[in-house]
Design a protein around this motif. Structure first.
Motif, PDB file in Angstrom:
ATOM      1  N   ALA A   7       0.846  -1.202   0.000  1.00 18.41           N
ATOM      2  CA  ALA A   7       0.000   0.000   0.000  1.00 18.41           C
ATOM      3  C   ALA A   7       0.875   1.243   0.000  1.00 18.41           C
ATOM      4  O   ALA A   7       1.955   1.266   0.598  1.00 18.41           O
ATOM      5  CB  ALA A   7      -0.929   0.018   1.218  1.00 18.41           C
TER       6      ALA A   7
ATOM      7  N   ASP B  19      -2.128   6.370  -3.183  1.00 14.24           N
ATOM      8  CA  ASP B  19      -2.952   5.770  -2.133  1.00 14.24           C
ATOM      9  C   ASP B  19      -3.370   4.345  -2.482  1.00 14.24           C
ATOM     10  O   ASP B  19      -4.145   3.728  -1.753  1.00 14.24           O
ATOM     11  CB  ASP B  19      -4.210   6.620  -1.888  1.00 14.24           C
ATOM     12  CG  ASP B  19      -5.086   6.732  -3.137  1.00 14.24           C
ATOM     13  OD1 ASP B  19      -4.700   6.175  -4.182  1.00 14.24           O
ATOM     14  OD2 ASP B  19      -6.146   7.371  -3.058  1.00 14.24           O
TER      15      ASP B  19
ATOM     16  N   THR C 260      -3.656   0.315  -3.167  1.00 18.02           N
ATOM     17  CA  THR C 260      -3.374  -0.904  -2.407  1.00 18.02           C
ATOM     18  C   THR C 260      -3.594  -2.094  -3.329  1.00 18.02           C
ATOM     19  O   THR C 260      -4.552  -2.111  -4.112  1.00 18.02           O
ATOM     20  CB  THR C 260      -4.303  -1.018  -1.186  1.00 18.02           C
ATOM     21  OG1 THR C 260      -4.189   0.159  -0.389  1.00 18.02           O
ATOM     22  CG2 THR C 260      -3.957  -2.231  -0.336  1.00 18.02           C
TER      23      THR C 260
ATOM     24  N   MET D 177      -6.247   3.604   0.107  1.00 20.72           N
ATOM     25  CA  MET D 177      -6.162   4.246   1.413  1.00 20.72           C
ATOM     26  C   MET D 177      -6.942   5.566   1.397  1.00 20.72           C
ATOM     27  O   MET D 177      -7.211   6.141   0.334  1.00 20.72           O
ATOM     28  CB  MET D 177      -4.696   4.505   1.786  1.00 20.72           C
ATOM     29  CG  MET D 177      -3.904   3.250   2.079  1.00 20.72           C
ATOM     30  SD  MET D 177      -2.285   3.621   2.813  1.00 20.72           S
ATOM     31  CE  MET D 177      -1.502   4.503   1.474  1.00 20.72           C
TER      32      MET D 177
ATOM     33  N   VAL E 133      -3.605   3.964   9.545  1.00 20.49           N
ATOM     34  CA  VAL E 133      -4.844   3.484   8.941  1.00 20.49           C
ATOM     35  C   VAL E 133      -4.765   1.961   8.890  1.00 20.49           C
ATOM     36  O   VAL E 133      -3.672   1.378   8.870  1.00 20.49           O
ATOM     37  CB  VAL E 133      -5.068   4.069   7.531  1.00 20.49           C
ATOM     38  CG1 VAL E 133      -5.350   5.554   7.604  1.00 20.49           C
ATOM     39  CG2 VAL E 133      -3.861   3.805   6.624  1.00 20.49           C
TER      40      VAL E 133
ATOM     41  N   LEU F 289      -6.646  -1.659   7.152  1.00 19.97           N
ATOM     42  CA  LEU F 289      -7.532  -2.274   6.171  1.00 19.97           C
ATOM     43  C   LEU F 289      -8.048  -3.594   6.719  1.00 19.97           C
ATOM     44  O   LEU F 289      -7.255  -4.501   7.021  1.00 19.97           O
ATOM     45  CB  LEU F 289      -6.783  -2.514   4.856  1.00 19.97           C
ATOM     46  CG  LEU F 289      -7.513  -3.322   3.781  1.00 19.97           C
ATOM     47  CD1 LEU F 289      -8.729  -2.570   3.260  1.00 19.97           C
ATOM     48  CD2 LEU F 289      -6.574  -3.680   2.634  1.00 19.97           C
TER      49      LEU F 289
ATOM     50  N   TRP G  26     -11.140   0.410   4.875  1.00 25.06           N
ATOM     51  CA  TRP G  26     -10.142   1.079   5.694  1.00 25.06           C
ATOM     52  C   TRP G  26     -10.815   1.799   6.863  1.00 25.06           C
ATOM     53  O   TRP G  26     -11.932   2.301   6.728  1.00 25.06           O
ATOM     54  CB  TRP G  26      -9.363   2.110   4.873  1.00 25.06           C
ATOM     55  CG  TRP G  26      -8.412   1.526   3.884  1.00 25.06           C
ATOM     56  CD1 TRP G  26      -8.664   1.230   2.577  1.00 25.06           C
ATOM     57  CD2 TRP G  26      -7.050   1.165   4.112  1.00 25.06           C
ATOM     58  NE1 TRP G  26      -7.555   0.707   1.971  1.00 25.06           N
ATOM     59  CE2 TRP G  26      -6.538   0.655   2.889  1.00 25.06           C
ATOM     60  CE3 TRP G  26      -6.205   1.222   5.224  1.00 25.06           C
ATOM     61  CZ2 TRP G  26      -5.238   0.208   2.746  1.00 25.06           C
ATOM     62  CZ3 TRP G  26      -4.891   0.771   5.078  1.00 25.06           C
ATOM     63  CH2 TRP G  26      -4.427   0.274   3.865  1.00 25.06           C
TER      64      TRP G  26
ATOM     65  N   GLU H 252      -9.626   4.744   9.944  1.00 23.01           N
ATOM     66  CA  GLU H 252      -8.574   5.653  10.373  1.00 23.01           C
ATOM     67  C   GLU H 252      -8.367   5.549  11.876  1.00 23.01           C
ATOM     68  O   GLU H 252      -9.318   5.440  12.638  1.00 23.01           O
ATOM     69  CB  GLU H 252      -8.915   7.087   9.971  1.00 23.01           C
ATOM     70  CG  GLU H 252      -8.993   7.281   8.467  1.00 23.01           C
ATOM     71  CD  GLU H 252      -8.813   8.738   8.067  1.00 23.01           C
ATOM     72  OE1 GLU H 252      -7.898   9.383   8.616  1.00 23.01           O
ATOM     73  OE2 GLU H 252      -9.581   9.202   7.219  1.00 23.01           O
TER      74      GLU H 252
END
Length: 428
Positions: free
Chosen positions: A200, A217, A219, A235, A284, A286, A293, A295
């Protein structure tokens, strides 16, 4: 313990006899070590260091079978031997300088691996990711220069992926399918159950131009069975220079999560002249079941530290990560998942200057702080005093709260800059 050792080694010895072929071939085959029962010989070979095992695989077909990962790992578990991790060090561009392996059980024995396949157009690979999944060693992405690009002298991220099987008697790098998104300086971790790799973030920044570069961002997930990459949810924002690990049961309902910590998500200038990165204080995660995701708030207060330091994670026998540590200056900090804070765990035994870069990895339930320097030593002949590269390990045991110091001389000629060198550990 003796009965457990005998039965465990006996099972492996029986397996080897079956794998040799017919009963006649098994009867005709010589014992592992003449004069010793095969179960005792199997234990002796199992306790050798990795460099010795690698050299001895060519002795005979029986030794090659026993010293393979498929036989060694079950044997070590049946004998209740402690896990054995090897350190893999990439001093610089792996297409020019061979990666090297070190078995902590023999800190003077380094084992070189072949360099990555070299391209005449590509050079200066840096910020790549190195990690081990089972017996396989992966090298992913990075940032490098391309002599065919325009304008010249501008780095670009890479999609390349390579894998090396450490269980083979002859080591070679296998080219895997390229990642979908080019990236360097990104977060990555082995996928659960050893099914592949998760990556990521990242970007194109190169040490030669530390103030420029893109960020992403994206992944993606490498499926080792299907030998393909597939995209995952992006992300919440761009992030590069980050670290990643899989936290088992950290999410809602005990969901396994891929955590991404630290890095930078922006770039500004002070007074319009001095470059300045905007470092991330948060993380963050996942969800590997939900694919979403979430935070996580700031892990430290404003002014407590400028950026996240090198991170190392300790894992249990089944590979599940149990604790996460960070090296910040001369302090070792433990991450508390409940309070989302870094708590001071220990102070390094020997002080590390602020201007010096250090490596930080976990092996065999301990934390290793690596420093590199050239030290003088006495030599015979006309050159009475020479300098030899020394690698110092400050080893911390979180269980006993004690430090120890080891030194070794790696087969490299220039001091190692751990800001650009890559480290990983592999269990064999």
């Amino acid at each position: 313990m003796a009965s457990s050792s005998s039965s465990g080694a006996g099972r492996v010895a029986g397996t080897l006899a079956l794998r040799r072929g017919s009963a006649a071939a098994a009867a005709a085959a010589a014992s592992l070590i003449p004069g010793l029962p095969d179960d005792v010989a199997a234990v002796i070979l199992c306790l050798l260091t990795f460099p010795d095992q690698s050299r001895l695989r060519a002795t005979s077909r029986a030794w090659r079978l026993l010293l393979s990962a498929a036989s060694l790992l079950p044997l070590r578990r049946s004998l209740r031997l402690p896990r054995r991790h090897l350190l893999c060090l990439f001093p610089t561009d792996p297409s020019l300088t061979s990666p090297i392996l070190l078995d902590p059980a023999a800190p003077t024995a380094w084992w070189p691996l072949p360099p990555l396949p070299c391209s005449p157009q590509l050079y200066g690979l840096a910020n790549f990711a190195a990690l081990a999944v089972g017996r396989h060693l992966y090298v992913l992405g990075g940032s490098r220069f391309d002599a065919r690009s325009y304008p010249l002298g501008h780095p670009s991220p890479s999609t390349a992926a390579y894998r090396l099987d450490l269980a083979h008697s002859r080591h070679y790098w296998e080219r895997l399918p390229d990642m979908q998104v080019p990236r360097g300086s990104f977060a990555c971790a082995p996928a659960p159950s050893g099914s592949g790799v998760i990556v990521a973030g990242g970007g194109s920044r190169h040490p030669t131009f530390p103030s420029n570069g893109s960020r992403t961002d994206s992944t993606e997930w490498y499926d080792a069975t299907a030998r393909s990459w597939r995209a995952a949810a992006s992300m919440p924002r761009d992030r590069a220079g980050c670290v990643g690990f899989v936290a088992h049961g950290a999410g809602d309902g005990g969901e396994d999560e891929f955590w991404v910590m630290g890095g930078y998500d922006g770039y500004t200038t002070l007074g319009g002249v001095v470059p300045n990165d905007v470092y991330c204080r948060n993380a963050v995660a996942l969800g590997l079941w939900s694919g979403k995701w979430r935070e996580i708030g700031d892990m430290w207060e404003e002014g407590e530290r400028r950026r996240l330091g090198p991170v190392a994670a300790l894992s249990a026998e089944d590979g599940r990560i149990t604790e996460v540590f960070m090296l910040d200056g001369n302090g070792v900090f433990r991450y508390d998942f409940v309070s989302n804070r870094w708590l001071r765990e220990a102070t390094t035994r020997r002080r590390i200057p602020d201007t010096e870069s250090c490596g930080f990895v976990s092996m065999n339930g301990e934390l290793y702080v690596l420093r590199s320097a050239k030290v003088p030593f006495e030599a015979s002949g006309p050159w009475r005093q020479l300098k030899k590269l020394t690698l110092e390990f400050q080893v911390y045991n979180p269980g006993t709260k004690k430090w120890r110091v080891l030194t070794t001389h790696p087969p490299v000629h220039a001091p190692i800059d751990f800001r650009t060198a890559a480290l990983c550990t592999v269990e064999l």
